[in-house]
Design an enzyme around this catalytic site. Structure first.
Site, PDB file in Angstrom:
ATOM      1  N   HIS A  46     -10.460  -5.756  -6.275  1.00 23.30           N
ATOM      2  CA  HIS A  46     -10.292  -5.858  -4.826  1.00 23.30           C
ATOM      3  C   HIS A  46     -11.422  -6.667  -4.190  1.00 23.30           C
ATOM      4  O   HIS A  46     -11.885  -6.376  -3.078  1.00 23.30           O
ATOM      5  CB  HIS A  46     -10.222  -4.462  -4.181  1.00 23.30           C
ATOM      6  CG  HIS A  46      -9.296  -4.389  -3.001  1.00 23.30           C
ATOM      7  ND1 HIS A  46      -8.037  -3.871  -3.096  1.00 23.30           N
ATOM      8  CD2 HIS A  46      -9.444  -4.777  -1.704  1.00 23.30           C
ATOM      9  CE1 HIS A  46      -7.450  -3.928  -1.910  1.00 23.30           C
ATOM     10  NE2 HIS A  46      -8.282  -4.480  -1.046  1.00 23.30           N
TER      11      HIS A  46
ATOM     12  N   TYR B 294       0.889  -1.146   0.000  1.00 19.58           N
ATOM     13  CA  TYR B 294       0.000   0.000   0.000  1.00 19.58           C
ATOM     14  C   TYR B 294       0.937   1.209   0.000  1.00 19.58           C
ATOM     15  O   TYR B 294       1.565   1.518   1.016  1.00 19.58           O
ATOM     16  CB  TYR B 294      -0.916  -0.003   1.223  1.00 19.58           C
ATOM     17  CG  TYR B 294      -2.069  -0.963   1.110  1.00 19.58           C
ATOM     18  CD1 TYR B 294      -2.984  -0.861   0.069  1.00 19.58           C
ATOM     19  CD2 TYR B 294      -2.259  -1.975   2.051  1.00 19.58           C
ATOM     20  CE1 TYR B 294      -4.045  -1.743  -0.037  1.00 19.58           C
ATOM     21  CE2 TYR B 294      -3.317  -2.865   1.961  1.00 19.58           C
ATOM     22  CZ  TYR B 294      -4.208  -2.739   0.903  1.00 19.58           C
ATOM     23  OH  TYR B 294      -5.261  -3.611   0.793  1.00 19.58           O
TER      24      TYR B 294
END
Length: 388
Positions: free
Chosen positions: A284, A152
């Site tokens: 996702h 991330y």
């Protein structure tokens, strides 16, 4: 000759002769319901929930249901080879454990359990930036296994460079960059419970042990958690990067780079132009954009546009061995597999993860055999029929 992956079914039947049944369901849908009844609502829905009304989540599953495998007979598939090769690494099957974050909310062993099982089964493991254990602790549990670091992308370059250096030093071979979560999607199950585990410090082990992160704090996270969270939050969210930023990652990572979250053919072409090594066609798991295209619907066009110039991987909606076969037939080199083994983790720690992954691999091997294919190379669009 190696033992077929499908041998897990034989083991279950043989144990049944002595009155022993599996501790957990072998069907992923039943497993999810089983977990829902036994796991606290906050952690369960953090794993199981979706964005908005769940339209993208449902579309992912429906897309797999539209494609049907067409079995062939007298194909000589007695002996199968479900292996593949990815970035020079041989895999026993086209499966990678997905980088699920904050696994410690499901079971105290969290990522350590998955690391052990992935190494045991020979599967690559993708480890989340927001893991409950540090990169180094997970690497130790994974031993000689193949591991990827899912990034991330922090908004602080010093912290980003530090995390990448730590991952490389701990033996992570591939960088998996998630592009679609620079803001959290609208997730009603989490919102209704006001449940975000990061705000109690969970899932932040990598940040809270990182020297570049700690350099910006007057006190340790243990001594002043609110200050640590206020440093972490703007670093994690709120800044959408651009294609021009990819150069920073290449400057700090000398292994394969894979971009996760690609859903448009033009983005796949941009990834090729950027010189990355692979992409993951993914929404996702339906957790970010409600009403988005099913990931499987995006896959064939992206493969046609870029599949001959980089590795195309897939996630979102994979539940069964048949799903893996369908994704490979439509051009994916491998799939990232997530939610079901998370339920296994919650229910049984290491043993639960092992059970779920062995179920998937056995189902995959049997599906390959009974559809008349002796290797993944025989799969293609001709293997499938699209249901009206």
């Amino acid at each position: 000759m190696t033992t077929p992956l499908s041998n897990y079914a034989n083991e279950i039947y043989l144990l049944g002769m002595g009155g022993q049944r599996p501790a957990w369901p072998t069907d992923p849908s039943t497993l999810e319901e089983y977990a829902r009844e036994r796991v606290d609502p906050g952690p369960f829905w953090y794993a199981a929930g979706a964005a908005g009304c769940g339209a993208t989540y449902r579309a992912n599953l429906a897309a797999f249901d539209r494609w049907r495998i067409v079995p062939r007979m007298l194909a000589g598939a007695t002996h199968r080879d479900p292996t593949t090769t990815l970035f020079g690494q041989a895999l026993p099957a086209p499966v990678i454990t997905a980088p699920i974050g904050v696994q410690g909310i499901m079971h105290a062993d969290g990522e350590l359990a998955v690391a052990r099982v992935a190494q045991e089964l020979g599967l690559p493991m993708a480890v989340s930036t927001v893991s409950s254990y540090t990169l180094e602790e997970v690497a130790e549990a994974n031993g000689a296994g193949t591991r990827w670091f899912q990034l991330y992308w922090p908004n602080d370059e010093d912290v980003c460079a530090s995390l990448l250096a730590r991952a490389k030093a701990a033996g992570y071979s591939t960088l998996l960059v998630t592009l679609d979560t620079w803001l959290l999607g609208w997730r009603p199950h989490d919102l209704d419970q006001a449940y975000l585990p990061f705000l109690s410090g969970k899932g932040l082990a990598n940040y809270f042990t990182d020297p570049a992160f700690l350099a910006g704090l007057e006190k340790s996270p243990a001594d002043d958690l609110p200050a640590a969270l206020m440093r972490w939050l703007p670093m994690f969210t709120g800044n959408d990067k651009t294609w021009d930023n990819l150069g920073f990652l290449r400057d700090h990572w000398d292994g394969p780079i894979v971009l996760k979250g690609i859903q448009h053919v033009d983005d796949a072409r941009r990834a090729v132009d950027a010189g990355v090594d692979g992409i993951v066609v993914s929404n996702h798991g339906g957790r970010q954009v409600d009403g988005a295209i099913a990931a499987l619907d995006a896959l064939p066009g992206i493969v046609d546009a870029a599949g001959d110039r980089l590795e195309v991987l897939f996630d979102s909606g994979v539940r069964t061995g048949a799903d893996v076969l369908k994704a490979v037939a439509l051009g994916a080199k491998a799939v990232l597999y997530g939610r079901p083994w998370v339920y296994g983790l919650a229910l049984g720690g290491t043993d639960g993860v092992r059970h779920v992954l062995r179920c998937l691999l056995a189902d995959l091997d049997l599906g390959l055999a009974l559809s008349g294919n002796s290797s993944l190379a025989g799969l293609g669009p001709h293997t499938l029929a699209e249901r009206p």
